[in-house]
Design an enzyme around this catalytic site. Structure first.
Site, PDB file in Angstrom:
ATOM      1  N   ASN A  92       0.754  -1.144  -0.177  1.00 48.17           N
ATOM      2  CA  ASN A  92      -0.063  -0.073  -0.087  1.00 48.17           C
ATOM      3  C   ASN A  92       0.678   1.418   0.065  1.00 48.17           C
ATOM      4  O   ASN A  92       0.359   2.400  -0.200  1.00 48.17           O
ATOM      5  CB  ASN A  92      -1.042   0.111   1.249  1.00 48.17           C
ATOM      6  CG  ASN A  92      -1.897  -1.109   1.339  1.00 48.17           C
ATOM      7  OD1 ASN A  92      -2.403  -1.392   2.333  1.00 48.17           O
ATOM      8  ND2 ASN A  92      -2.249  -1.664   0.124  1.00 48.17           N
ATOM      9  N   HIS A 196      -9.857  -0.513  -2.050  1.00 50.17           N
ATOM     10  CA  HIS A 196      -8.812  -0.806  -2.893  1.00 50.17           C
ATOM     11  C   HIS A 196      -8.937  -1.237  -4.036  1.00 50.17           C
ATOM     12  O   HIS A 196      -9.800  -2.518  -4.059  1.00 50.17           O
ATOM     13  CB  HIS A 196      -7.650  -1.301  -2.176  1.00 50.17           C
ATOM     14  CG  HIS A 196      -6.809  -0.222  -1.250  1.00 50.17           C
ATOM     15  ND1 HIS A 196      -6.031  -0.902  -0.143  1.00 50.17           N
ATOM     16  CD2 HIS A 196      -6.402   1.015  -1.316  1.00 50.17           C
ATOM     17  CE1 HIS A 196      -5.367  -0.052   0.356  1.00 50.17           C
ATOM     18  NE2 HIS A 196      -5.844   1.156  -0.311  1.00 50.17           N
ATOM     19  N   ASP A 198      -7.067  -3.572  -5.440  1.00 48.65           N
ATOM     20  CA  ASP A 198      -6.696  -5.057  -5.083  1.00 48.65           C
ATOM     21  C   ASP A 198      -7.563  -5.865  -4.290  1.00 48.65           C
ATOM     22  O   ASP A 198      -7.402  -7.205  -4.263  1.00 48.65           O
ATOM     23  CB  ASP A 198      -5.076  -4.954  -4.364  1.00 48.65           C
ATOM     24  CG  ASP A 198      -5.122  -4.619  -3.100  1.00 48.65           C
ATOM     25  OD1 ASP A 198      -6.412  -4.332  -2.536  1.00 48.65           O
ATOM     26  OD2 ASP A 198      -4.151  -4.459  -2.365  1.00 48.65           O
ATOM     27  N   CYS A 292      -2.266  -8.039  -0.548  1.00 45.14           N
ATOM     28  CA  CYS A 292      -1.709  -6.916   0.337  1.00 45.14           C
ATOM     29  C   CYS A 292      -0.468  -7.029   1.081  1.00 45.14           C
ATOM     30  O   CYS A 292       0.261  -6.206   1.421  1.00 45.14           O
ATOM     31  CB  CYS A 292      -2.949  -6.506   1.378  1.00 45.14           C
ATOM     32  SG  CYS A 292      -4.400  -5.917   0.666  1.00 45.14           S
TER      33      CYS A 292
END
Length: 298
Positions: A92, A196, A198, A292
């Protein structure tokens, strides 16, 4: 000149037209020594404060790290920092890039929440030890940019997919496109559960992607379907409860994914991918999973 595309009719290139980019051979992971749910900054964290089994989290993290090693990737381990429980989600804080001449650059993030802002400096300092040129966005113009949580490279191509709306600002991609000289396809995110990119899009290889369609606008879905020949979709349950789309396919063949994603796993296998399941249940409590928990870099 920045090239940020926001609708399918603007896209004036084919994937095959774009410069190639090597597959990353290295993985950064941050030790979960200080990982916990200490605050609520996304819907997944609600009701989870103090509920992390730290021993189990360490075991899950170790298993994932070994999985990357078994795939032949070089795993770099960074110590976590006390007071930064989410630094373990090291996708991130930055966006690494390698140019055609082999030049390595890292665009540093601007985290939205106060709790996570100090993570950026820690990752930046690490990048400096790896010989990366550090690039910063203009914080007078850009509100937020959360690295590879929202900015994902197309497999083997210099094309960036950029999510925006909850944690990253659309205008961040204008500066990133300028700095890296790459086109960006910008995707508005519509559901705060998928805060997000992702969490709702996993690029599998040059022609395939796994997505959760309801997290995108109609315009975003049009662009995705226009650029990928094979779009695999996740169910609401697996995408939301298991974060099945927060998977990673480092080599275009092997998919690392949260354990128990039965429907998605069958679709992936039917499409010719090898599926490797990992338990990330402790990390799901904080709204993150396999993607992540690592940063692919060169």
């Amino acid at each position: 000149m920045s090239r940020v595309y926001t609708s399918v009719d603007q896209i004036d290139f084919n994937i095959s037209d774009l410069p190639t980019m090597p597959v990353p051979s290295k993985v950064l992971m941050v030790k979960p020594t200080y990982f916990d749910v200490e605050y609520v900054i996304n819907p997944h964290m609600k009701g989870q404060i103090g509920d992390v089994d730290k021993m189990q989290a360490q075991n899950e993290w170790n298993h994932l790290a070994e999985g990357f090693k078994e795939l032949g990737l070089n795993v770099e381990i960074l110590e976590g920092k006390e007071g930064l429980p989410d630094m373990v989600f090291c996708a991130n804080q930055s966006l690494p890039f390698i140019g055609r001449e082999g030049t390595k650059k890292a665009v540093m993030g601007i985290m939205k929440t106060t709790q996570r802002k100090p993570e950026v400096e820690a990752i930046e300092n690490w990048f400096r030890t790896q010989g990366y040129e550090i690039l910063h966005l203009d914080e007078n113009k850009i509100q937020t940019f959360e690295g590879m949580g929202d900015a994902i490279w197309h497999f083997k191509r210099q094309l960036l997919w950029g999510g925006h709306g909850f944690r990253s600002s659309l205008n961040a991609y204008e500066q990133i496109s300028d700095k890296l000289e790459v086109p960006v396809i910008a995707l508005p995110l519509t559901d705060e559960t998928f805060y997000h990119l992702d969490t709702c899009m996993c690029i599998l290889n040059e022609s395939s992607a796994l997505i959760y369609p309801s997290a995108f606008s109609d315009e975003g879905l049009e662009m995705i379907r226009a650029m990928f020949e094979n779009v695999i979709t996740a169910t609401k349950y697996e995408a939301e409860k298991l974060l099945a789309v927060n998977a990673v396919c480092p080599d275009g063949k092997n998919v690392f994914i949260q354990q128990g994603s039965t429907d998605v796993n069958k679709k992936l296998r039917d499409a010719g991918f090898s599926v490797h399941e990992f338990s990330t249940y402790e990390f799901l409590k904080s709204g993150g999973s396999v993607f992540c928990m690592k940063l692919l870099y060169w």
